[in-house]
Design a protein around this motif. Sequence first.
Motif, PDB file in Angstrom:
ATOM      1  N   HIS A   1       7.953  10.781 -12.301  1.00  0.00           N
ATOM      2  CA  HIS A   1       6.558  10.856 -12.159  1.00  0.00           C
ATOM      3  C   HIS A   1       6.054  10.397 -13.436  1.00  0.00           C
ATOM      4  O   HIS A   1       6.832  10.080 -14.285  1.00  0.00           O
ATOM      5  CB  HIS A   1       6.196  12.547 -12.027  1.00  0.00           C
ATOM      6  N   ASP A   2       4.741  10.144 -13.506  1.00  0.00           N
ATOM      7  CA  ASP A   2       4.363   9.748 -14.962  1.00  0.00           C
ATOM      8  C   ASP A   2       2.642  10.201 -14.754  1.00  0.00           C
ATOM      9  O   ASP A   2       2.511  11.389 -15.434  1.00  0.00           O
ATOM     10  CB  ASP A   2       4.262   8.075 -15.118  1.00  0.00           C
ATOM     11  N   CYS A   3       1.887   9.499 -14.082  1.00  0.00           N
ATOM     12  CA  CYS A   3       0.343   9.662 -14.318  1.00  0.00           C
ATOM     13  C   CYS A   3      -0.040  10.989 -13.481  1.00  0.00           C
ATOM     14  O   CYS A   3      -0.918  11.727 -13.878  1.00  0.00           O
ATOM     15  CB  CYS A   3      -0.543   8.604 -13.829  1.00  0.00           C
ATOM     16  N   ARG A   4       0.671  11.398 -12.491  1.00  0.00           N
ATOM     17  CA  ARG A   4       0.431  12.619 -11.566  1.00  0.00           C
ATOM     18  C   ARG A   4      -1.155  12.461 -11.108  1.00  0.00           C
ATOM     19  O   ARG A   4      -1.815  13.487 -10.868  1.00  0.00           O
ATOM     20  CB  ARG A   4       0.559  13.923 -12.074  1.00  0.00           C
TER      21      ARG A   4
ATOM     22  N   GLY B   1      -1.846   9.424  -8.813  1.00  0.00           N
ATOM     23  CA  GLY B   1      -1.785   8.598  -7.696  1.00  0.00           C
ATOM     24  C   GLY B   1      -1.908   7.161  -8.304  1.00  0.00           C
ATOM     25  O   GLY B   1      -2.515   6.307  -7.242  1.00  0.00           O
ATOM     26  N   ILE B   2      -1.936   6.735  -9.527  1.00  0.00           N
ATOM     27  CA  ILE B   2      -2.305   5.439  -9.963  1.00  0.00           C
ATOM     28  C   ILE B   2      -1.032   4.611 -10.671  1.00  0.00           C
ATOM     29  O   ILE B   2      -1.214   3.404 -10.655  1.00  0.00           O
ATOM     30  CB  ILE B   2      -3.482   5.385 -11.011  1.00  0.00           C
ATOM     31  N   CYS B   3       0.003   5.214 -10.872  1.00  0.00           N
ATOM     32  CA  CYS B   3       1.195   4.382 -11.491  1.00  0.00           C
ATOM     33  C   CYS B   3       2.049   4.086 -10.611  1.00  0.00           C
ATOM     34  O   CYS B   3       2.853   3.268 -10.940  1.00  0.00           O
ATOM     35  CB  CYS B   3       1.616   5.336 -12.686  1.00  0.00           C
ATOM     36  N   GLY B   4       2.492   4.884  -9.372  1.00  0.00           N
ATOM     37  CA  GLY B   4       3.655   4.498  -8.695  1.00  0.00           C
ATOM     38  C   GLY B   4       4.695   4.947  -9.082  1.00  0.00           C
ATOM     39  O   GLY B   4       5.915   4.600  -8.419  1.00  0.00           O
ATOM     40  N   SER B   5       4.863   5.829  -9.800  1.00  0.00           N
ATOM     41  CA  SER B   5       6.308   6.497 -10.296  1.00  0.00           C
ATOM     42  C   SER B   5       6.710   7.298  -9.417  1.00  0.00           C
ATOM     43  O   SER B   5       7.962   7.380  -9.380  1.00  0.00           O
ATOM     44  CB  SER B   5       6.005   6.956 -11.663  1.00  0.00           C
ATOM     45  N   CYS B   6       5.876   8.084  -8.833  1.00  0.00           N
ATOM     46  CA  CYS B   6       6.481   9.178  -7.905  1.00  0.00           C
ATOM     47  C   CYS B   6       6.986   8.628  -6.495  1.00  0.00           C
ATOM     48  O   CYS B   6       6.370   7.875  -6.226  1.00  0.00           O
ATOM     49  CB  CYS B   6       5.522  10.363  -7.833  1.00  0.00           C
TER      50      CYS B   6
ATOM     51  N   SER C   1      -0.075  10.126  -2.744  1.00  0.00           N
ATOM     52  CA  SER C   1       1.024   9.827  -3.119  1.00  0.00           C
ATOM     53  C   SER C   1       1.598  11.448  -3.492  1.00  0.00           C
ATOM     54  O   SER C   1       0.873  12.347  -3.539  1.00  0.00           O
ATOM     55  CB  SER C   1       0.924   9.109  -4.647  1.00  0.00           C
TER      56      SER C   1
ATOM     57  N   CYS D   1       2.506  13.097  -5.935  1.00  0.00           N
ATOM     58  CA  CYS D   1       1.949  13.663  -7.081  1.00  0.00           C
ATOM     59  C   CYS D   1       0.686  14.339  -6.719  1.00  0.00           C
ATOM     60  O   CYS D   1       0.271  15.014  -7.569  1.00  0.00           O
ATOM     61  CB  CYS D   1       1.983  12.773  -8.283  1.00  0.00           C
TER      62      CYS D   1
ATOM     63  N   ILE E   1       0.384   0.341  -5.751  1.00  0.00           N
ATOM     64  CA  ILE E   1       0.848   0.622  -6.797  1.00  0.00           C
ATOM     65  C   ILE E   1       2.292   0.630  -7.028  1.00  0.00           C
ATOM     66  O   ILE E   1       2.777   1.292  -8.101  1.00  0.00           O
ATOM     67  CB  ILE E   1       0.426   2.605  -7.031  1.00  0.00           C
TER      68      ILE E   1
HETATM   69  S1  FES Z   1       3.149  10.063 -10.767  1.00  0.00           S
HETATM   70 FE1  FES Z   1       1.907   8.262 -10.790  1.00  0.00          FE
HETATM   71  S2  FES Z   1       1.285   7.769  -8.718  1.00  0.00           S
HETATM   72 FE2  FES Z   1       2.435   9.514  -8.773  1.00  0.00          FE
END
Ligand code: FES
Length: 246
Positions: free
Chosen positions: A60-63, A65-70, A86, A88, A164
Amino acid sequence: MSPTLSLTLRIWRQQQPGAPGGFETHRLEQVSADLSLLEALDWLNERLIAAGERPVTFEHDCREGICGSCGFLINGQAHGPQEATSVCQLYLRRFRDGEVLVLEPWRARAFPLLQDLSVDRSALDRVWAAGGYCSVNTGQAPEANTLLVGREQAASAFDTASCIGCGACVASCRNASASLFVAAKLAHLGQLPQGQSERQRRALAMTERMAAEGFGSCSNQLECEAVCPKQISADWISWMNRELRR
Ligand code: FES
């Protein structure tokens, strides 16, 4: 006071690549329905750490819905049951009291597992790096009005740019194809004047890299479109194929 609910989480646990893995069951008793699922995992991890156990690994990163990490599978669905969302951004109130949630990592040859719910998605970065850029002469920024972009064209390019790169399209595809991801990246630059000079070379380079990374081919099942948190249309895959024919 916010409503509460109880859930059973069956979580894929695997110490490292190649190690045997399996599901571990945890109960969440009377937790706030306003928690996000990732916050519920944070809460679970605090309990595991306090008990001297290994916490669950998830990305996870941004939580926001914009970074695509989760991203992981919830009851077999990439990012879970809520459309255009997403993981998160998924809140426990979306689930029924007493529900069992099976959490699994993305499963695809090109996404080797790292630990628990975390996989290595760097193959997408390498596909992107193969051609997802515009070469420019560095120096003074050009006057913006010398490159006019129509409103509809700009909006359409922006829609595709909203990908993302989470990999849900790959994880939900029976062929583990990255076609929707690649199509979105190609269409983003291919619709703008800045992207024209390298347009053909970019399409070839990125699709060749996609195959080399072990992603499969598209067979028009359209599951990718159904799970995409940014609702990118699978029509762009047809656009990509036309691009390749050119
Ligand atoms: S944590 Fe960044 S899109 Fe879900």
